[in-house]
Enzyme design. Structure first.
Site, PDB file in Angstrom:
ATOM      1  N   TRP A 187      17.382 -48.353  62.499  1.00 30.95           N
ATOM      2  CA  TRP A 187      18.792 -48.306  62.850  1.00 30.95           C
ATOM      3  C   TRP A 187      19.046 -49.289  63.979  1.00 30.95           C
ATOM      4  O   TRP A 187      18.286 -49.327  64.948  1.00 30.95           O
ATOM      5  CB  TRP A 187      19.246 -46.909  63.305  1.00 30.95           C
ATOM      6  N   GLU A 228      19.293 -47.380  58.002  1.00 34.05           N
ATOM      7  CA  GLU A 228      20.379 -46.431  58.309  1.00 34.05           C
ATOM      8  C   GLU A 228      21.677 -47.144  58.663  1.00 34.05           C
ATOM      9  O   GLU A 228      21.730 -47.931  59.601  1.00 34.05           O
ATOM     10  CB  GLU A 228      19.941 -45.538  59.492  1.00 34.05           C
ATOM     11  N   LYS A 230      26.003 -47.166  59.498  1.00 37.38           N
ATOM     12  CA  LYS A 230      26.905 -46.458  60.399  1.00 37.38           C
ATOM     13  C   LYS A 230      28.302 -47.011  60.177  1.00 37.38           C
ATOM     14  O   LYS A 230      28.458 -48.160  59.785  1.00 37.38           O
ATOM     15  CB  LYS A 230      26.432 -46.705  61.831  1.00 37.38           C
ATOM     16  N   ASP A 261      22.963 -40.554  57.580  1.00 35.27           N
ATOM     17  CA  ASP A 261      23.183 -39.736  58.774  1.00 35.27           C
ATOM     18  C   ASP A 261      24.537 -39.042  58.612  1.00 35.27           C
ATOM     19  O   ASP A 261      25.549 -39.698  58.342  1.00 35.27           O
ATOM     20  CB  ASP A 261      23.151 -40.632  60.021  1.00 35.27           C
ATOM     21  N   HIS A 264      27.660 -40.589  60.225  1.00 37.03           N
ATOM     22  CA  HIS A 264      27.902 -42.027  60.129  1.00 37.03           C
ATOM     23  C   HIS A 264      28.898 -42.436  59.058  1.00 37.03           C
ATOM     24  O   HIS A 264      28.869 -43.553  58.566  1.00 37.03           O
ATOM     25  CB  HIS A 264      26.576 -42.764  59.914  1.00 37.03           C
ATOM     26  N   HIS A 288      19.399 -37.939  58.045  1.00 38.65           N
ATOM     27  CA  HIS A 288      19.531 -37.600  59.456  1.00 38.65           C
ATOM     28  C   HIS A 288      20.558 -36.486  59.509  1.00 38.65           C
ATOM     29  O   HIS A 288      21.760 -36.735  59.500  1.00 38.65           O
ATOM     30  CB  HIS A 288      19.997 -38.809  60.276  1.00 38.65           C
ATOM     31  N   ASP A 296      30.872 -39.380  65.894  1.00 36.89           N
ATOM     32  CA  ASP A 296      29.423 -39.262  65.679  1.00 36.89           C
ATOM     33  C   ASP A 296      28.781 -38.649  66.929  1.00 36.89           C
ATOM     34  O   ASP A 296      27.992 -39.276  67.614  1.00 36.89           O
ATOM     35  CB  ASP A 296      28.864 -40.668  65.408  1.00 36.89           C
ATOM     36  N   ASP A 298      26.725 -36.110  67.425  1.00 32.22           N
ATOM     37  CA  ASP A 298      25.357 -35.590  67.401  1.00 32.22           C
ATOM     38  C   ASP A 298      25.230 -34.206  68.026  1.00 32.22           C
ATOM     39  O   ASP A 298      24.317 -33.961  68.819  1.00 32.22           O
ATOM     40  CB  ASP A 298      24.382 -36.589  68.056  1.00 32.22           C
ATOM     41  N   ASP A 328      18.801 -35.283  63.537  1.00 32.02           N
ATOM     42  CA  ASP A 328      19.227 -36.277  64.521  1.00 32.02           C
ATOM     43  C   ASP A 328      20.423 -35.748  65.297  1.00 32.02           C
ATOM     44  O   ASP A 328      21.570 -35.942  64.909  1.00 32.02           O
ATOM     45  CB  ASP A 328      19.579 -37.603  63.815  1.00 32.02           C
TER      46      ASP A 328
HETATM   47  C1  RNT Z   1      22.498 -43.702  65.936  1.00 31.36           C
HETATM   48  C2  RNT Z   1      21.602 -43.282  64.825  1.00 31.36           C
HETATM   49  C3  RNT Z   1      20.137 -43.244  65.136  1.00 31.36           C
HETATM   50  C4  RNT Z   1      19.846 -42.610  66.482  1.00 31.36           C
HETATM   51  C5  RNT Z   1      18.389 -42.299  66.713  1.00 31.36           C
HETATM   52  C6  RNT Z   1      18.080 -42.069  68.147  1.00 31.36           C
HETATM   53  O1  RNT Z   1      23.825 -43.543  65.651  1.00 31.36           O
HETATM   54  O2  RNT Z   1      22.009 -42.060  64.316  1.00 31.36           O
HETATM   55  O3  RNT Z   1      19.471 -42.630  64.115  1.00 31.36           O
HETATM   56  O4  RNT Z   1      20.561 -41.430  66.675  1.00 31.36           O
HETATM   57  O5  RNT Z   1      17.600 -43.251  66.149  1.00 31.36           O
HETATM   58 ZN    ZN Z   2      20.761 -41.193  62.820  1.00 29.76          ZN
END
Ligand code: RNT
Ligand code: ZN
Length: 420
Positions: A187, A228, A230, A261, A264, A288, A296, A298, A328
């Site tokens: 990523w 990955e 986004k 993810d 994303h 993720h 986003d 998390d 994640d």
């Molecule tokens: C960032 C991505 C990525 C990170 C990690 C730390 O938006 O989701 O995967 O969160 O690699």
């Molecule tokens: Zn991620």
């Protein structure tokens, strides 16, 4: 919790599930074999061990200042072990390159080697877990322009290409040592805050950089590459170089894993609905699992509709061997061991609930256009006694049942975390 009560409740649940053709013992055997890759970075707010004052960059943020963050590899491993003792099932740990150990020596990202991860491998062997890996293309001066693999300056690009190449060797080393392939996810934060004049050139450079990185073939027995995408980040609101279309195209063409993810995509878009489609075009997928709240963000994953749907999509289509489940999230406003515990237990619950579903019966109703039965079954199943099955599973693995794990975390907090 009272053991006899757990067993009695399980017996009743087992009977009820048997009536719809589900063998709960079989379900638990299957569940116990699905690995969840627990991300190390929840334990220290994505800081790593390069230097105590590294600032997190790349447009991702861990907000909050709950006490007890792990500051050393030893602390992080101890915290992970605490979480392992509260989570049933098969675990893996997902590392980032910034979690290297160098004995105080300054080792830049283009110099990392397997030896910097020897302690992690030793520890993984001791705990009987697999490791996964990520090159770290943020929190570094050479990422300060917001561009890395797609940077117009060839020297910066080269630096990051070397970093990712070396990361693949570390990932391969994990796979060889631990006897299970390490999934290495790429990523990058690359993008623009404001409207670009040229959307193509950075993507062309990223494609070329990836091609160069992947030139060396590595045995899939040891190492798997994932990419990955986004939709936006802080500082890359208008344009992300590695967009979904970019990486989906790249993954399909080059037969690497596509990482989805949950945070994303556009706010009403869900990754659960992408798994089946993508499964037809790539061999394997990386997830993720995260929880975006308005962005986003998390957040720790909860047992919401999307998490349940993710579990269903993996189980209903028999994708357990082709979908790698990684977590994640990074919430610094709550106890970090609890964050891992809550999130991972929820991931397992979602898989278990899906395994407890009489999928064939629902598919059959659907094929016969009996949508009434389909809806009725889905709704009834929501209140089936899956909790009794879950509690029994935890008890049978000597893992705290119900909220009992929280007492363990509170004790650990008092004795260990608050003294940091
Ligand atoms: C960032 C991505 C990525 C990170 C990690 C730390 O938006 O989701 O995967 O969160 O690699
Ligand atoms: Zn991620």
């Amino acid at each position: 919790m009272n053991k006899e009560r757990i067993e009695n409740l399980y017996k009743l649940a087992k009977e009820q599930y048997a009536q719809i053709g589900i063998d709960t013992d079989e379900v638990l055997k299957k569940l116990d074999n699905i690995p969840i890759s627990i991300h190390c970075w929840q334990g220290d707010d994505v800081r790593g061990f390069e230097s105590p004052d590294t600032e997190l960059s790349g447009g991702i943020q861990a907000t909050g200042n709950y006490p007890g963050r792990a500051r050393t590899p030893e602390e992080l491993r101890a915290d992970l072990e605490k979480a392992f003792s509260l989570i049933p099932g098969k675990k893996r740990v997902n590392l980032h390159a910034i979690y290297l150990e160098t004995n105080g020596e300054k080792v830049d990202r283009d110099q990392i080697e397997p030896k910097h991860f020897e302690n992690w491998v030793k520890w993984a062997k001791k705990n009987n877990i697999g490791l996964d890996f990520n090159p770290t293309l943020f929190s570094h001066p050479k990422a300060d322009d917001g561009l890395t693999l797609s940077h117009p300056d060839e020297n910066i690009r080269k630096f990051w290409i070397e970093h990712v190449k070396r990361s693949r060797k570390i990932s391969e080393y994990f796979g060889k040592e631990l006897g299970t392939p390490s999934v290495m996810n790429i990523w990058i934060p690359d993008g623009f805050k404001d409207i670009p004049a040229d959307r193509l050139a950075p993507r062309q450079r990223l494609k070329d950089a990836l091609d160069e990185i992947l030139e060396e073939k590595i045995d899939k027995k040891y190492h798997l590459d994932a990419v990955e995408s986004k939709v936006f980040g802080i500082g890359s609101e208008s344009y992300v170089v590695g967009s979904h279309e970019f990486y989906m195209g790249y993954a399909v063409k080059n037969n690497v894993l596509l990482c989805l993810d949950a945070g994303h995509f556009h706010p009403t878009e869900v990754i659960s609905n992408k798994i089946s489609a993508i499964s037809l075009f790539v061999d394997e997928i990386l997830l993720h699992v995260s929880r975006p709240v308005r962005w986003d963000s998390d957040h720790v994953v909860i047992l919401d509709d999307e998490l349940l749907a993710i579990g269903q999509e993996i189980i209903r289509h028999n994708l357990v061997d082709r979908v790698h489940i990684g977590l994640d999230f990074f919430d610094a406003s709550i106890n970090r061991v609890a964050a891992w515990t809550i999130g991972t237990r929820n991931m397992l619950k979602s898989l278990m609930i899906a395994l407890l579903e009489p999928t064939d019966k629902m598919k059959k109703a659907e094929e016969e256009f009996d949508f009434t039965t389909r809806l009725a079954m889905m709704e009834e199943l929501k209140s089936y006694p899956w909790q009794a099955v879950w509690d029994y599973y935890c008890a049978s693995k000597n893992i705290p049942v119900g909220l009992d794990w929280l007492e363990e975390v509170k004790k650990y907090e008092k004795e260990i975390l608050l003294n940091r």
